[in-house]
Write a protein that holds these residues in place. Structure first.
Motif, PDB file in Angstrom:
ATOM      1  N   ASP A 349      16.163 -10.244  43.026  1.00 27.92           N
ATOM      2  CA  ASP A 349      15.677 -11.610  42.874  1.00 27.92           C
ATOM      3  C   ASP A 349      16.620 -12.419  41.978  1.00 27.92           C
ATOM      4  O   ASP A 349      17.498 -11.870  41.285  1.00 27.92           O
ATOM      5  CB  ASP A 349      14.273 -11.572  42.263  1.00 27.92           C
ATOM      6  N   LEU A 350      16.422 -13.720  41.970  1.00 30.04           N
ATOM      7  CA  LEU A 350      17.106 -14.590  41.025  1.00 30.04           C
ATOM      8  C   LEU A 350      16.602 -14.315  39.612  1.00 30.04           C
ATOM      9  O   LEU A 350      15.463 -13.880  39.428  1.00 30.04           O
ATOM     10  CB  LEU A 350      16.809 -16.062  41.342  1.00 30.04           C
ATOM     11  N   ALA A 365      13.077 -19.210  24.941  1.00 29.46           N
ATOM     12  CA  ALA A 365      12.452 -19.020  26.249  1.00 29.46           C
ATOM     13  C   ALA A 365      12.496 -17.541  26.599  1.00 29.46           C
ATOM     14  O   ALA A 365      13.392 -16.801  26.153  1.00 29.46           O
ATOM     15  CB  ALA A 365      13.162 -19.836  27.322  1.00 29.46           C
ATOM     16  N   SER A 366      11.526 -17.106  27.382  1.00 27.29           N
ATOM     17  CA  SER A 366      11.537 -15.748  27.922  1.00 27.29           C
ATOM     18  C   SER A 366      12.277 -15.754  29.256  1.00 27.29           C
ATOM     19  O   SER A 366      12.317 -16.778  29.948  1.00 27.29           O
ATOM     20  CB  SER A 366      10.110 -15.253  28.128  1.00 27.29           C
ATOM     21  N   TYR A 367      12.863 -14.620  29.606  1.00 22.08           N
ATOM     22  CA  TYR A 367      13.561 -14.553  30.884  1.00 22.08           C
ATOM     23  C   TYR A 367      13.266 -13.239  31.600  1.00 22.08           C
ATOM     24  O   TYR A 367      12.906 -12.232  30.992  1.00 22.08           O
ATOM     25  CB  TYR A 367      15.065 -14.740  30.705  1.00 22.08           C
ATOM     26  N   ASN A 368      13.417 -13.285  32.915  1.00 19.49           N
ATOM     27  CA  ASN A 368      13.395 -12.093  33.754  1.00 19.49           C
ATOM     28  C   ASN A 368      14.703 -12.069  34.530  1.00 19.49           C
ATOM     29  O   ASN A 368      15.123 -13.103  35.057  1.00 19.49           O
ATOM     30  CB  ASN A 368      12.216 -12.114  34.723  1.00 19.49           C
ATOM     31  N   ALA A 369      15.343 -10.910  34.601  1.00 17.37           N
ATOM     32  CA  ALA A 369      16.623 -10.826  35.298  1.00 17.37           C
ATOM     33  C   ALA A 369      16.860  -9.394  35.764  1.00 17.37           C
ATOM     34  O   ALA A 369      16.873  -8.474  34.938  1.00 17.37           O
ATOM     35  CB  ALA A 369      17.756 -11.273  34.388  1.00 17.37           C
ATOM     36  N   PRO A 370      17.041  -9.204  37.071  1.00 17.36           N
ATOM     37  CA  PRO A 370      17.327  -7.864  37.578  1.00 17.36           C
ATOM     38  C   PRO A 370      18.741  -7.405  37.254  1.00 17.36           C
ATOM     39  O   PRO A 370      19.052  -6.219  37.310  1.00 17.36           O
ATOM     40  CB  PRO A 370      17.131  -8.014  39.081  1.00 17.36           C
ATOM     41  N   VAL A 371      19.614  -8.362  36.930  1.00 14.15           N
ATOM     42  CA  VAL A 371      21.009  -8.077  36.585  1.00 14.15           C
ATOM     43  C   VAL A 371      21.247  -8.617  35.173  1.00 14.15           C
ATOM     44  O   VAL A 371      20.754  -9.700  34.822  1.00 14.15           O
ATOM     45  CB  VAL A 371      21.973  -8.748  37.589  1.00 14.15           C
ATOM     46  N   THR A 372      22.004  -7.896  34.366  1.00 16.95           N
ATOM     47  CA  THR A 372      22.258  -8.296  32.983  1.00 16.95           C
ATOM     48  C   THR A 372      22.823  -9.712  32.900  1.00 16.95           C
ATOM     49  O   THR A 372      23.700 -10.092  33.689  1.00 16.95           O
ATOM     50  CB  THR A 372      23.255  -7.320  32.314  1.00 16.95           C
ATOM     51  N   LEU A 373      22.332 -10.472  31.936  1.00 16.64           N
ATOM     52  CA  LEU A 373      22.813 -11.835  31.761  1.00 16.64           C
ATOM     53  C   LEU A 373      24.227 -11.849  31.185  1.00 16.64           C
ATOM     54  O   LEU A 373      24.574 -11.050  30.308  1.00 16.64           O
ATOM     55  CB  LEU A 373      21.885 -12.622  30.831  1.00 16.64           C
ATOM     56  N   ALA A 374      25.039 -12.782  31.672  1.00 14.98           N
ATOM     57  CA  ALA A 374      26.406 -12.949  31.181  1.00 14.98           C
ATOM     58  C   ALA A 374      26.468 -13.998  30.078  1.00 14.98           C
ATOM     59  O   ALA A 374      27.235 -13.865  29.117  1.00 14.98           O
ATOM     60  CB  ALA A 374      27.335 -13.339  32.319  1.00 14.98           C
ATOM     61  N   ASN A 375      25.685 -15.060  30.204  1.00 16.26           N
ATOM     62  CA  ASN A 375      25.681 -16.112  29.188  1.00 16.26           C
ATOM     63  C   ASN A 375      24.423 -16.957  29.292  1.00 16.26           C
ATOM     64  O   ASN A 375      23.707 -16.918  30.304  1.00 16.26           O
ATOM     65  CB  ASN A 375      26.934 -16.993  29.294  1.00 16.26           C
ATOM     66  N   SER A 404      13.916  -7.950  23.906  1.00 13.15           N
ATOM     67  CA  SER A 404      12.699  -8.758  23.998  1.00 13.15           C
ATOM     68  C   SER A 404      12.690  -9.675  25.219  1.00 13.15           C
ATOM     69  O   SER A 404      11.701 -10.353  25.481  1.00 13.15           O
ATOM     70  CB  SER A 404      12.538  -9.600  22.739  1.00 13.15           C
ATOM     71  N   LYS A 405      13.826  -9.690  25.961  1.00 12.39           N
ATOM     72  CA  LYS A 405      13.967 -10.573  27.125  1.00 12.39           C
ATOM     73  C   LYS A 405      13.756 -12.034  26.719  1.00 12.39           C
ATOM     74  O   LYS A 405      13.013 -12.778  27.353  1.00 12.39           O
ATOM     75  CB  LYS A 405      12.990 -10.186  28.236  1.00 12.39           C
ATOM     76  N   LYS A 406      14.453 -12.434  25.647  1.00 14.33           N
ATOM     77  CA  LYS A 406      14.339 -13.809  25.177  1.00 14.33           C
ATOM     78  C   LYS A 406      15.727 -14.377  24.899  1.00 14.33           C
ATOM     79  O   LYS A 406      16.667 -13.642  24.578  1.00 14.33           O
ATOM     80  CB  LYS A 406      13.491 -13.887  23.907  1.00 14.33           C
ATOM     81  N   ILE A 407      15.839 -15.689  25.045  1.00 13.68           N
ATOM     82  CA  ILE A 407      17.023 -16.408  24.611  1.00 13.68           C
ATOM     83  C   ILE A 407      16.577 -17.467  23.621  1.00 13.68           C
ATOM     84  O   ILE A 407      15.440 -17.974  23.696  1.00 13.68           O
ATOM     85  CB  ILE A 407      17.785 -17.052  25.792  1.00 13.68           C
ATOM     86  N   SER A 408      17.446 -17.831  22.682  1.00 17.84           N
ATOM     87  CA  SER A 408      17.058 -18.800  21.663  1.00 17.84           C
ATOM     88  C   SER A 408      18.285 -19.486  21.096  1.00 17.84           C
ATOM     89  O   SER A 408      19.417 -18.978  21.194  1.00 17.84           O
ATOM     90  CB  SER A 408      16.278 -18.111  20.538  1.00 17.84           C
ATOM     91  N   CYS A 409      18.059 -20.649  20.511  1.00 17.12           N
ATOM     92  CA  CYS A 409      19.125 -21.378  19.837  1.00 17.12           C
ATOM     93  C   CYS A 409      18.507 -22.267  18.776  1.00 17.12           C
ATOM     94  O   CYS A 409      17.274 -22.467  18.731  1.00 17.12           O
ATOM     95  CB  CYS A 409      19.942 -22.210  20.818  1.00 17.12           C
ATOM     96  N   SER A 430      22.807 -18.160  38.826  1.00 19.68           N
ATOM     97  CA  SER A 430      22.247 -18.851  37.669  1.00 19.68           C
ATOM     98  C   SER A 430      20.803 -19.253  37.891  1.00 19.68           C
ATOM     99  O   SER A 430      20.272 -19.207  39.010  1.00 19.68           O
ATOM    100  CB  SER A 430      23.091 -20.090  37.340  1.00 19.68           C
ATOM    101  N   ALA A 431      20.173 -19.629  36.802  1.00 14.51           N
ATOM    102  CA  ALA A 431      18.811 -20.159  36.819  1.00 14.51           C
ATOM    103  C   ALA A 431      18.684 -21.082  35.622  1.00 14.51           C
ATOM    104  O   ALA A 431      19.545 -21.089  34.729  1.00 14.51           O
ATOM    105  CB  ALA A 431      17.774 -19.041  36.751  1.00 14.51           C
ATOM    106  N   SER A 432      17.656 -21.865  35.619  1.00 16.66           N
ATOM    107  CA  SER A 432      17.425 -22.737  34.469  1.00 16.66           C
ATOM    108  C   SER A 432      15.944 -22.772  34.153  1.00 16.66           C
ATOM    109  O   SER A 432      15.101 -22.376  34.970  1.00 16.66           O
ATOM    110  CB  SER A 432      17.938 -24.151  34.740  1.00 16.66           C
ATOM    111  N   SER A 433      15.650 -23.261  32.984  1.00 14.31           N
ATOM    112  CA  SER A 433      14.268 -23.606  32.687  1.00 14.31           C
ATOM    113  C   SER A 433      13.955 -24.918  33.388  1.00 14.31           C
ATOM    114  O   SER A 433      14.848 -25.584  33.930  1.00 14.31           O
ATOM    115  CB  SER A 433      14.073 -23.770  31.184  1.00 14.31           C
ATOM    116  N   GLU A 434      12.711 -25.276  33.403  1.00 16.18           N
ATOM    117  CA  GLU A 434      12.359 -26.630  33.807  1.00 16.18           C
ATOM    118  C   GLU A 434      12.743 -27.561  32.662  1.00 16.18           C
ATOM    119  O   GLU A 434      13.041 -27.120  31.547  1.00 16.18           O
ATOM    120  CB  GLU A 434      10.870 -26.700  34.145  1.00 16.18           C
TER     121      GLU A 434
END
Length: 442
Positions: A349-350, A365-375, A404-409, A430-434
Motif C-alpha cells: 500500500d501507499l 503526526a502518526s504514519y503507516n508505511a509498508p516500506v521504510t521512510l526515506a524522508n 512509535s511510527k511518528k514524525i515531528s518537528c 510519497s504521501a502527505s497529511s491533509e
C-alpha cells in the motif's frame, strides 16, 4: 416556452434566497420542473436523460446521468490498430438533438506486446484536462504497466485534431459555462463529458481482456474535476484518482470568473448540477486526491473542502510540494499506479499520515508505511494575500521515529496559515497529511 423558462428561472432565483425553500423536498422538485422546461426549449427532451425528481438523494443529482443507459455497452466501431493501440469511435448522448460519437484510444498488455494470452487485466479510464485530447502515449503507459486502458476525447475531435462529423460540444468556456443559459442542461459540456466517461467505462468493462470487477479512473485538471463526479456517480469503479481537479468552482482563483459572468440564477444552477461538491458526499469508491500546494486552478481552501466530503475510510491525500500543472506532470506520479496496484494485485500500500497533533512548540503526526521512510518534511505558509500559485511556502525537516511510527518537528515560531506533512519511502512513493488550516486539520 422560452418566456416561461425565463420566468421559472427568475422565480427560482428568488425562492433560493428563502431559507424555507432550501429544503430537501422543494429543491429537487423545482429543479425537475426547470429541467423539463429547459429540455423543451429546442423540443428535444432526450430519452437518455432521466432527471432527478424521483432519484434525488439529499440534493444529489445522481439520477441526472441515467445509469440504465450509461451502464450499457455503447455501440462502437474500430478505426485501426497501430503500434499496439486501437483507435475507435463509440456512441454517446445527444447534443442539440443529434446523436454524437466520441473518439478514443484503447490498449492492453497483450495488444501492446502483440501477443495472445488467457489473462484478464484490470482496467483504467483516462480523462484529459483542458486543452488536452485522447493521448495515445497515456494509454501506452498504462498498458505497459499491466492495465487495459481507454483514453477519450472531450472536444469532439479525432486523433488528428479534426472535428468529428457527429461531434458533441467543444471544450471552451462557452460550452462549459455559458451553455447553461442558452438551452437544456443536457447541452452543457460537463453533462456530455461525464456521460461519455461512464460510457467509456461500460465499453471497457465489456472487453474480453478486462477484469470488470477491477476498474479504475484517473483524470488531470478538468479531467480531475470529471473524475470527482464520475467516481462518485459510477459506483462500478474500484477507485478514483483526481489529479489537481476538485469541487467548489465558485471559490477557484480562476474558474469563479467564468461562473460570476452567469446571471439570472444560472451560476447557482451550474453549481447545483455540475460542481463535484454535490456528488462527492455520495461516493462509494476509494479516492486518492493528488495536487500541488501551489496549483493555479485548484487552491488550498476549495481543495481541502472537496476531499473532506469523502468519508475518511475512503479517502487518501497526496499533496506534492511545488508540483507543476500539465498533462505529463499529471500522469507521472508513482502514487497513482501504486494505489491501483495495491487494490488490483495486492501489492504494498501507499504510506499514509494521520492523527496530526499540535502541542506546545511542536507538531506531529502518526504514519503507516509498508516500506521504510526515506524522508519527512513539514511545509507551511503564512501568506494569505497572494494567489495560490504565487504563495510563498517554507519547509522544515521532520524527525522520523520508526519505533512509535511518528514524525515531528518544531512549530514555526511565526506560526502558519496553511501547512502539511510530506513523507517519501524508499520506493520514492510519497504521501502527505491533509492540510492544517489556521491551526486545525481540514
Amino acid at each position: 416556452m422560452v418566456n416561461m423558462l425565463r420566468q421559472y428561472h427568475t422565480f427560482y432565483a428568488l425562492l433560493m434566497k428563502m431559507d424555507n425553500f432550501k429544503s430537501k423536498c422543494f429543491v429537487p422538485i423545482f429543479s425537475f420542473v426547470l429541467l423539463l422546461c429547459g429540455c423543451a426549449v429546442d423540443g428535444t427532451a432526450q430519452s437518455n436523460a432521466v432527471h432527478d425528481a424521483n432519484q434525488n438523494r439529499a440534493g444529489n443529482n445522481e439520477g441526472f446521468w441515467d445509469s440504465k443507459v450509461l451502464f450499457g455497452k455503447p455501440d462502437s466501431k474500430s478505426l485501426q490498430i497501430s503500434s499496439g493501440v486501437q483507435s475507435l469511435l463509440f456512441k454517446s448522448v445527444d447534443y442539440k438533438g443529434k446523436s454524437t460519437e466520441v473518439f478514443a484510444y484503447y490498449s492492453d498488455p497483450d495488444m501492446l506486446n502483440g501477443k495472445t494470452s488467457q489473462k484478464k487485466f484490470p482496467g483504467v479510464v483516462l480523462l484529459h484536462g483542458g486543452g488536452g485530447k485522447a493521448f495515445q502515449e497515456w494509454v501506452e503507459k498504462w498498458a505497459a504497466e499491466g492495465y487495459a486502458a481507454i483514453a477519450i476525447d472531450f472536444g469532439g475531435k479525432d486523433g488528428n485534431g479534426n472535428r468529428l462529423e457527429n461531434a458533441g460540444p467543444a471544450q471552451g468556456a462557452e460550452e462549459k459555462f455559458t451553455n447553461i443559459a442558452n438551452g437544456p442542461l443536457t447541452d452543457v459540456w460537463t453533462y456530455h463529458a461525464v456521460a461519455s466517461s461512464i460510457l467509456a467505462h461500460s465499453w471497457l468493462r465489456a472487453q474480453p481482456k478486462v477484469d470488470s470487477s477491477m476498474t479504475f479512473v484517473t483524470g488531470i485538471s478538468w479531467g480531475g474535476y470529471l473524475t470527482c463526479i464520475v467516481g462518485s456517480v459510477d459506483h462500478r469503479f474500484k477507485a478514483a484518482v483526481p489529479v489537481y481537479g476538485c469541487g467548489y468552482y465558485g471559490e477557484s482563483d480562476v474558474f469563479k470568473k467564468d461562473l460570476n459572468q452567469l446571471s439570472g440564477g444560472f451560476r447557482e444552477k451550474w453549481l447545483q448540477y455540475f460542481d463535484p461538491s454535490v456528488y462527492l458526499p455520495h461516493s462509494q469508491v476509494k479516492f486518492l486526491f493528488i495536487n500541488g500546494n501551489k496549483d493555479r486552478f485548484y487552491n488550498v481552501i476549495p481543495y481541502s473542502k472537496s476531499y473532506s466530503l469523502v468519508s475518511e475510510k475512503n479517502r487518501r491525500v497526496c499533496i506534492k510540494p511545488d508540483m507543476l500543472h500539465s498533462h505529463p506532470r499529471g500522469w507521472e506520479p508513482l502514487e497513482i499506479r501504486s494505489f491501483f496496484d495495491h487494490l488490483a494485485y495486492g501489492y504494498a500500500d501507499l504510506p499514509s499520515l494521520n492523527d496530526i497533533r499540535m502541542g506546545e512548540g511542536s507538531i506531529s503526526a502518526s504514519y503507516n508505511a509498508p516500506v521504510t521512510l526515506a524522508n519527512a518534511s513539514f511545509y507551511y505558509t503564512s501568506d494569505t494575500l497572494s494567489t495560490n500559485e504565487n504563495r510563498k511556502w517554507q519547509s522544515v525537516k521532520a524527525e522520523i521515529d520508526p519505533d512509535s511510527k511518528k514524525i515531528s518537528c518544531k512549530m514555526p515560531e511565526e506560526g502558519f496559515a496553511y501547512g502539511f506533512f510530506s513523507i517519501k519511502d524508499h520506493r520514492s512513493v510519497s504521501a502527505s497529511s491533509e492540510f492544517v488550516i489556521n491551526g486545525r486539520v481540514e
